[in-house]
Design a protein around this motif. Structure first.
Motif, mmCIF file in Angstrom:
data_model
loop_
_atom_site.group_PDB
_atom_site.id
_atom_site.type_symbol
_atom_site.label_atom_id
_atom_site.label_comp_id
_atom_site.label_asym_id
_atom_site.label_seq_id
_atom_site.Cartn_x
_atom_site.Cartn_y
_atom_site.Cartn_z
ATOM 1 N N PRO A 99 -1.856 -0.597 -9.503
ATOM 2 C CA PRO A 99 -0.421 -0.884 -9.420
ATOM 3 C C PRO A 99 0.044 -1.116 -7.982
ATOM 4 O O PRO A 99 0.881 -1.994 -7.730
ATOM 5 C CB PRO A 99 0.224 0.365 -10.021
ATOM 6 C CG PRO A 99 -0.799 0.884 -10.972
ATOM 7 C CD PRO A 99 -2.110 0.630 -10.288
ATOM 8 N N PHE A 100 -0.495 -0.353 -7.034
ATOM 9 C CA PHE A 100 -0.117 -0.553 -5.632
ATOM 10 C C PHE A 100 -0.549 -1.929 -5.150
ATOM 11 O O PHE A 100 0.234 -2.668 -4.537
ATOM 12 C CB PHE A 100 -0.759 0.531 -4.761
ATOM 13 C CG PHE A 100 -0.578 0.305 -3.280
ATOM 14 C CD1 PHE A 100 0.644 0.551 -2.671
ATOM 15 C CD2 PHE A 100 -1.624 -0.170 -2.501
ATOM 16 C CE1 PHE A 100 0.821 0.326 -1.300
ATOM 17 C CE2 PHE A 100 -1.460 -0.397 -1.146
ATOM 18 C CZ PHE A 100 -0.233 -0.153 -0.549
ATOM 19 N N MET A 101 -1.783 -2.311 -5.426
ATOM 20 C CA MET A 101 -2.297 -3.585 -4.927
ATOM 21 C C MET A 101 -1.703 -4.789 -5.655
ATOM 22 O O MET A 101 -1.728 -5.908 -5.130
ATOM 23 C CB MET A 101 -3.828 -3.615 -5.031
ATOM 24 C CG MET A 101 -4.544 -2.601 -4.139
ATOM 25 S SD MET A 101 -4.124 -2.725 -2.374
ATOM 26 C CE MET A 101 -4.575 -4.405 -1.991
ATOM 27 N N SER A 102 -1.120 -4.574 -6.840
ATOM 28 C CA SER A 102 -0.584 -5.699 -7.620
ATOM 29 C C SER A 102 0.660 -6.321 -6.998
ATOM 30 O O SER A 102 1.065 -7.417 -7.386
ATOM 31 C CB SER A 102 -0.274 -5.239 -9.053
ATOM 32 O OG SER A 102 0.831 -4.344 -9.062
ATOM 33 N N GLN A 103 1.285 -5.642 -6.031
ATOM 34 C CA GLN A 103 2.503 -6.175 -5.413
ATOM 35 C C GLN A 103 2.201 -7.245 -4.359
ATOM 36 O O GLN A 103 3.123 -7.902 -3.869
ATOM 37 C CB GLN A 103 3.305 -5.051 -4.771
ATOM 38 C CG GLN A 103 2.638 -4.367 -3.592
ATOM 39 C CD GLN A 103 3.368 -3.130 -3.119
ATOM 40 O OE1 GLN A 103 4.461 -3.234 -2.568
ATOM 41 N NE2 GLN A 103 2.794 -1.967 -3.371
ATOM 42 N N PHE A 104 0.937 -7.440 -4.032
ATOM 43 C CA PHE A 104 0.571 -8.384 -2.980
ATOM 44 C C PHE A 104 0.050 -9.691 -3.584
ATOM 45 O O PHE A 104 -0.420 -9.703 -4.722
ATOM 46 C CB PHE A 104 -0.492 -7.754 -2.069
ATOM 47 C CG PHE A 104 -0.053 -6.465 -1.451
ATOM 48 C CD1 PHE A 104 0.895 -6.450 -0.430
ATOM 49 C CD2 PHE A 104 -0.548 -5.250 -1.906
ATOM 50 C CE1 PHE A 104 1.325 -5.259 0.137
ATOM 51 C CE2 PHE A 104 -0.133 -4.050 -1.348
ATOM 52 C CZ PHE A 104 0.813 -4.058 -0.329
ATOM 53 N N PRO A 105 0.122 -10.792 -2.822
ATOM 54 C CA PRO A 105 -0.349 -12.086 -3.339
ATOM 55 C C PRO A 105 -1.869 -12.167 -3.349
ATOM 56 O O PRO A 105 -2.488 -12.847 -2.534
ATOM 57 C CB PRO A 105 0.274 -13.095 -2.355
ATOM 58 C CG PRO A 105 0.397 -12.341 -1.070
ATOM 59 C CD PRO A 105 0.718 -10.931 -1.474
ATOM 60 N N LEU A 106 -2.454 -11.435 -4.278
ATOM 61 C CA LEU A 106 -3.902 -11.323 -4.358
ATOM 62 C C LEU A 106 -4.383 -11.479 -5.794
ATOM 63 O O LEU A 106 -3.705 -11.039 -6.735
ATOM 64 C CB LEU A 106 -4.364 -9.954 -3.850
ATOM 65 C CG LEU A 106 -4.193 -9.654 -2.355
ATOM 66 C CD1 LEU A 106 -4.331 -8.165 -2.093
ATOM 67 C CD2 LEU A 106 -5.218 -10.443 -1.540
ATOM 68 N N THR A 107 -5.535 -12.078 -5.952
ATOM 69 C CA THR A 107 -6.244 -12.076 -7.226
ATOM 70 C C THR A 107 -7.347 -11.034 -7.133
ATOM 71 O O THR A 107 -8.205 -11.105 -6.251
ATOM 72 C CB THR A 107 -6.873 -13.448 -7.511
ATOM 73 O OG1 THR A 107 -5.843 -14.431 -7.590
ATOM 74 C CG2 THR A 107 -7.653 -13.421 -8.815
ATOM 75 N N LYS A 108 -7.305 -10.046 -8.004
ATOM 76 C CA LYS A 108 -8.320 -8.986 -7.978
ATOM 77 C C LYS A 108 -9.677 -9.556 -8.352
ATOM 78 O O LYS A 108 -9.835 -10.223 -9.380
ATOM 79 C CB LYS A 108 -7.928 -7.874 -8.954
ATOM 80 C CG LYS A 108 -8.997 -6.793 -9.146
ATOM 81 C CD LYS A 108 -8.519 -5.748 -10.143
ATOM 82 C CE LYS A 108 -9.659 -4.825 -10.581
ATOM 83 N NZ LYS A 108 -10.584 -5.482 -11.539
ATOM 84 N N LEU A 109 -10.654 -9.273 -7.507
ATOM 85 C CA LEU A 109 -12.035 -9.641 -7.790
ATOM 86 C C LEU A 109 -12.826 -8.448 -8.309
ATOM 87 O O LEU A 109 -13.611 -8.573 -9.249
ATOM 88 C CB LEU A 109 -12.702 -10.203 -6.530
ATOM 89 C CG LEU A 109 -12.065 -11.467 -5.926
ATOM 90 C CD1 LEU A 109 -12.761 -11.837 -4.623
ATOM 91 C CD2 LEU A 109 -12.114 -12.616 -6.915
ATOM 92 N N HIS A 110 -12.621 -7.290 -7.669
ATOM 93 C CA HIS A 110 -13.352 -6.073 -8.037
ATOM 94 C C HIS A 110 -12.549 -4.843 -7.658
ATOM 95 O O HIS A 110 -11.748 -4.879 -6.725
ATOM 96 C CB HIS A 110 -14.705 -5.978 -7.294
ATOM 97 C CG HIS A 110 -15.564 -7.182 -7.381
ATOM 98 N ND1 HIS A 110 -16.389 -7.449 -8.449
ATOM 99 C CD2 HIS A 110 -15.741 -8.217 -6.505
ATOM 100 C CE1 HIS A 110 -17.048 -8.587 -8.243
ATOM 101 N NE2 HIS A 110 -16.664 -9.067 -7.066
ATOM 102 N N MET A 111 -12.807 -3.746 -8.352
ATOM 103 C CA MET A 111 -12.534 -2.425 -7.827
ATOM 104 C C MET A 111 -13.768 -1.597 -8.127
ATOM 105 O O MET A 111 -14.166 -1.461 -9.289
ATOM 106 C CB MET A 111 -11.287 -1.757 -8.385
ATOM 107 C CG MET A 111 -10.936 -0.518 -7.546
ATOM 108 S SD MET A 111 -9.324 0.200 -7.879
ATOM 109 C CE MET A 111 -9.750 1.320 -9.216
#
Length: 276
Positions: A211-223
């Motif tokens: 949820p924290f990282m979702s606010q940035f202009p990013l496409t998630k590749l991995h966690m």
């Protein structure tokens, strides 16, 4: 607001002084440990020789020097002047080219105007106690990342504190120290923790990372879990032969994105591509 700023400045000084005084300990902390070996496997998937890399909060330079040895154009950016000085001396000793900048991660984009193909933010999230600071640090890094570039953001997992306590100081459950009592209660209540630890530190509740990282202009590749499932039994695994160790690292790489195993890790890594 002025009081908050003063507290932040004092916290920054505490953290800088801590790392200035513990350069050698930090240099050896991850050497040949699962955290470093597995994280390098992830970096190797995406970072190619000659690409430009900014390592923000990279301490005394383990990852910076590793990537420089692979032919990358690397800049190490760290809060501690003793860390950057040590990394520069290591680069010279190893015959590697490494640029260094000393400064606050929240202001990284004010201290360099270059653009980078990859940015490592694997340190600042451990110590930025307030969410607005963590947002500031990610935004500063993204301002320096090329469109389509990749950012690697590392967090200390709440469970990491528990794993460390089980291995190194099981008596913590008997402690009356307010910080330790608060940490344990936050762990029980599934909350993050900020405050006194090995220095001023932030431990994140695992479910809050995406949820924290979702606010940035990013496409998630991995966690991924940076130690895989090895952290609780690390000393036993890492005392084995290289062949056995590599088999365990191979296993971890195959399951490091499975959410049910991520609580086994002390550190969690988000990898995202900047949206163009």
């Amino acid at each position: 607001m002025e009081e908050t700023i003063n507290v932040v400045h004092e916290t920054t000084k505490i953290i800088r002084d801590y790392y200035d005084a513990n350069v050698e300990a930090e240099w050896t902390r991850i050497a040949n440990r699962p955290e470093f070996l597995l994280t390098c496997r992830m970096l190797d998937r995406y970072i190619k020789p000659s690409q430009k890399v900014l390592d923000i909060g990279g301490g005394p330079g383990r990852y910076s020097l590793y990537l420089a040895s692979r032919g990358c154009d690397v800049t190490l950016f760290d809060l501690s002047p003793q860390n950057t000085k040590f990394a520069a001396s290591q680069a010279l000793e190893q015959g590697l080219t490494l640029k260094t900048i000393t400064g606050d991660a929240c202001k990284a984009d004010e201290l360099t105007q270059e653009k980078y193909d990859h940015i490592l933010l694997m340190g600042p999230m451990y110590h930025l106690l307030e969410e607005y600071e963590r947002v500031q640090a990610v935004n500063a890094a993204l301002n320096l990342l090329v469109p389509g570039g990749i950012i690697y953001v590392s967090f200390i997992n709440m469970m990491g504190g528990i794993i460390y306590s089980m291995k190194e100081s099981p008596e913590i459950l008997m402690s009356n120290d307010p910080s330790e009592v608060t940490f344990i209660q936050n762990f029980i209540d599934k909350k993050s923790y900020k405050g006194n630890a090995f220095t001023q530190a932030f431990f994140i509740e695992q479910s809050e990372i995406l949820p924290f990282m979702s606010q940035f202009p990013l496409t998630k590749l991995h966690m991924i879990s940076q130690e895989g499932v090895l952290s609780p039994c690390e000393s036993n695994i890492m005392s084995q032969s290289h062949e056995i160790i590599n088999k365990w690292l191979d296993l971890c790489e195959k399951i490091w994105e499975r959410e049910e195993f991520q609580s086994w890790a002390e550190h969690l890594l988000y990898v995202g591509r900047k949206i163009t």
